[in-house]
Scaffold this motif. Structure first.
Motif, PDB file in Angstrom:
ATOM      1  N   HIS A   1      49.381 -26.133   8.959  1.00 49.44           N
ATOM      2  CA  HIS A   1      48.755 -26.337   7.654  1.00 49.44           C
ATOM      3  C   HIS A   1      49.751 -26.086   6.530  1.00 49.44           C
ATOM      4  CE1 HIS A   1      45.690 -26.838   4.697  1.00 49.44           C
ATOM      5  NE2 HIS A   1      45.768 -25.597   4.265  1.00 49.44           N
ATOM      6  N   GLY A   2      50.595 -25.087   6.693  1.00 48.39           N
ATOM      7  CA  GLY A   2      51.602 -24.795   5.674  1.00 48.39           C
ATOM      8  C   GLY A   2      51.240 -23.635   4.764  1.00 48.39           C
ATOM      9  N   HIS A   3      50.276 -22.828   5.185  1.00 44.97           N
ATOM     10  CA  HIS A   3      49.822 -21.719   4.335  1.00 44.97           C
ATOM     11  C   HIS A   3      50.403 -20.366   4.734  1.00 44.97           C
ATOM     12  CE1 HIS A   3      47.162 -21.564   7.798  1.00 44.97           C
ATOM     13  NE2 HIS A   3      46.765 -20.357   7.438  1.00 44.97           N
ATOM     14  N   ILE A   4      51.091 -20.288   5.864  1.00 48.23           N
ATOM     15  CA  ILE A   4      51.642 -19.014   6.309  1.00 48.23           C
ATOM     16  C   ILE A   4      52.980 -18.789   5.596  1.00 48.23           C
ATOM     17  CG2 ILE A   4      52.426 -17.660   8.274  1.00 48.23           C
ATOM     18  CD1 ILE A   4      49.411 -18.340   8.373  1.00 48.23           C
TER      19      ILE A   4
ATOM     20  N   SER B   1      49.026 -28.234   0.230  1.00 44.54           N
ATOM     21  CA  SER B   1      49.314 -28.464  -1.185  1.00 44.54           C
ATOM     22  C   SER B   1      48.438 -29.558  -1.800  1.00 44.54           C
ATOM     23  CB  SER B   1      50.782 -28.853  -1.380  1.00 44.54           C
ATOM     24  OG  SER B   1      51.028 -30.131  -0.823  1.00 44.54           O
ATOM     25  N   HIS B   2      47.810 -30.370  -0.962  1.00 43.18           N
ATOM     26  CA  HIS B   2      47.018 -31.532  -1.388  1.00 43.18           C
ATOM     27  C   HIS B   2      47.900 -32.617  -1.997  1.00 43.18           C
ATOM     28  CE1 HIS B   2      42.910 -29.284  -1.623  1.00 43.18           C
ATOM     29  NE2 HIS B   2      43.751 -28.657  -0.818  1.00 43.18           N
ATOM     30  N   GLN B   3      49.191 -32.451  -1.942  1.00 39.20           N
ATOM     31  CA  GLN B   3      50.116 -33.417  -2.531  1.00 39.20           C
ATOM     32  C   GLN B   3      50.851 -34.173  -1.427  1.00 39.20           C
ATOM     33  OE1 GLN B   3      52.458 -32.042  -5.804  1.00 39.20           O
ATOM     34  NE2 GLN B   3      50.977 -30.449  -6.301  1.00 39.20           N
ATOM     35  N   ALA B   4      50.748 -35.481  -1.472  1.00 37.88           N
ATOM     36  CA  ALA B   4      51.390 -36.309  -0.470  1.00 37.88           C
ATOM     37  C   ALA B   4      52.907 -36.115  -0.509  1.00 37.88           C
ATOM     38  CB  ALA B   4      51.034 -37.774  -0.717  1.00 37.88           C
ATOM     39  N   PHE B   5      53.510 -36.109   0.674  1.00 36.81           N
ATOM     40  CA  PHE B   5      54.955 -35.904   0.801  1.00 36.81           C
ATOM     41  C   PHE B   5      55.416 -36.647   2.045  1.00 36.81           C
ATOM     42  CE2 PHE B   5      58.781 -33.552   2.027  1.00 36.81           C
ATOM     43  CZ  PHE B   5      59.417 -33.378   0.804  1.00 36.81           C
ATOM     44  N   ASN B   6      56.458 -37.441   1.925  1.00 41.01           N
ATOM     45  CA  ASN B   6      56.971 -38.238   3.034  1.00 41.01           C
ATOM     46  C   ASN B   6      58.479 -38.326   2.865  1.00 41.01           C
ATOM     47  OD1 ASN B   6      57.382 -40.074   5.104  1.00 41.01           O
ATOM     48  ND2 ASN B   6      56.366 -41.773   4.075  1.00 41.01           N
TER      49      ASN B   6
ATOM     50  N   ASN C   1      67.366 -34.099  10.149  1.00 42.90           N
ATOM     51  CA  ASN C   1      66.892 -35.032  11.176  1.00 42.90           C
ATOM     52  C   ASN C   1      65.377 -35.025  11.341  1.00 42.90           C
ATOM     53  OD1 ASN C   1      69.498 -35.908  11.857  1.00 42.90           O
ATOM     54  ND2 ASN C   1      69.809 -34.119  13.169  1.00 42.90           N
ATOM     55  N   THR C   2      64.679 -34.316  10.476  1.00 42.32           N
ATOM     56  CA  THR C   2      63.232 -34.166  10.613  1.00 42.32           C
ATOM     57  C   THR C   2      62.509 -34.826   9.454  1.00 42.32           C
ATOM     58  OG1 THR C   2      63.559 -32.044  11.749  1.00 42.32           O
ATOM     59  CG2 THR C   2      61.360 -32.477  10.881  1.00 42.32           C
ATOM     60  N   LEU C   3      61.460 -35.578   9.779  1.00 41.13           N
ATOM     61  CA  LEU C   3      60.589 -36.146   8.758  1.00 41.13           C
ATOM     62  C   LEU C   3      59.494 -35.130   8.456  1.00 41.13           C
ATOM     63  CD1 LEU C   3      59.582 -38.535   7.018  1.00 41.13           C
ATOM     64  CD2 LEU C   3      58.148 -39.163   8.972  1.00 41.13           C
TER      65      LEU C   3
ATOM     66  N   LEU D   1      55.759 -26.842   1.890  1.00 43.76           N
ATOM     67  CA  LEU D   1      56.907 -27.421   2.587  1.00 43.76           C
ATOM     68  C   LEU D   1      57.804 -26.333   3.161  1.00 43.76           C
ATOM     69  CD1 LEU D   1      58.767 -29.729   3.468  1.00 43.76           C
ATOM     70  CD2 LEU D   1      59.751 -29.694   1.160  1.00 43.76           C
ATOM     71  N   LYS D   2      58.113 -25.334   2.365  1.00 47.79           N
ATOM     72  CA  LYS D   2      58.956 -24.221   2.824  1.00 47.79           C
ATOM     73  C   LYS D   2      58.294 -23.507   4.017  1.00 47.79           C
ATOM     74  CE  LYS D   2      60.797 -19.859   1.021  1.00 47.79           C
ATOM     75  NZ  LYS D   2      60.833 -19.004  -0.187  1.00 47.79           N
ATOM     76  N   ASN D   3      56.988 -23.319   3.940  1.00 46.95           N
ATOM     77  CA  ASN D   3      56.257 -22.657   5.019  1.00 46.95           C
ATOM     78  C   ASN D   3      56.247 -23.512   6.289  1.00 46.95           C
ATOM     79  OD1 ASN D   3      55.716 -20.636   3.165  1.00 46.95           O
ATOM     80  ND2 ASN D   3      53.668 -21.385   2.697  1.00 46.95           N
ATOM     81  N   ALA D   4      56.056 -24.825   6.133  1.00 47.55           N
ATOM     82  CA  ALA D   4      56.058 -25.724   7.289  1.00 47.55           C
ATOM     83  C   ALA D   4      57.435 -25.725   7.957  1.00 47.55           C
ATOM     84  CB  ALA D   4      55.670 -27.132   6.852  1.00 47.55           C
TER      85      ALA D   4
END
Length: 159
Positions: free
Chosen positions: A82-85, A112-117, A122-124, A92-95
Motif C-alpha cells: 500500500h505504501g503507508h509503512i 497517495s491517491h496520486q497516479a504514478f508511472n 530497473n524497477t517500474l 513512493l519512498k515507503n514502497a
C-alpha cells in the motif's frame, strides 16, 4: 497477460466503466485501502484478485490480506504494497523501502491517491491513483498493465 490495477477505493462505489473493463483482464490487483470485504468479494467475482492491506482497512480485511505480496506473472516479478509503512506522506519512498531487499520488475503501490508511472533504475513504480476518491489528486484513475513475453506496458487510465 493483462492486469487491472486499483488502489484506495475506500468502500466507495467503483465506477461501472472500471468494473466493465476489468471483465477483460486476467488478474485484478488492488494496492490497499479496499476497506471492506464486500469490495474484495465484488472484484473477486469479476476476475482473480490479489490485494494487500492498507492503513484504512477494517479489521476483517487486515486479517485476510498481507502487508506486501510478491507475484510472478509471465516472468515479471511484481511487488505489491500500500505504501503507508514509514513516513505517512511518502508513499513512493515507503514502497521503495518495502522492497529494498528484493529485485522487483514492478512495484505497485497506493496510499497517495496520486497516479504514478515511472521507472526508477530497473524497477517500474506504479500507483494507479484512486477510481473514486480524489481528495488528494486532481482526477480519478486506475491502471492497466500488460505483460507479453516478459515485456511490460503500464498505463494510467483517467476516468
Amino acid at each position: 497477460m493483462i492486469i487491472g490495477v486499483l488502489s484506495d477505493t475506500h468502500s466507495l462505489n467503483i465506477p461501472v466503466s472500471v468494473l466493465e473493463r476489468f471483465k477483460t483482464v486476467d488478474l485484478i490487483i488492488h494496492a490497499g485501502d479496499i476497506c471492506d470485504l464486500g469490495t474484495l468479494k465484488l472484484l473477486s467475482k469479476i476476475k482473480p484478485t490479489k490485494s494487500v492491506q492498507g492503513n484504512m482497512d477494517e479489521a476483517p480485511v487486515k486479517k485476510l490480506l498481507p502487508i506486501k505480496e510478491v507475484l510472478v506473472c509471465d516472468q515479471v516479478k511484481i511487488g505489491i504494497t500500500h505504501g503507508h509503512i514509514g513516513d505517512f506522506r511518502e508513499a513512493l519512498k515507503n514502497a521503495t523501502a518495502t522492497f529494498k531487499d528484493d529485485k522487483m520488475d514492478v512495484v505497485i503501490f497506493g496510499h497517495s491517491h496520486q497516479a504514478f508511472n515511472e521507472r526508477i533504475g530497473n524497477t517500474l513504480y506504479f500507483n494507479p491513483g484512486s477510481p473514486n476518491d480524489c481528495i488528494r489528486a486532481n482526477f480519478f484513475s486506475y491502471g492497466m498493465i500488460s505483460i507479453e513475453a516478459g515485456r511490460l506496458k503500464a498505463e494510467i487510465i483517467k476516468i
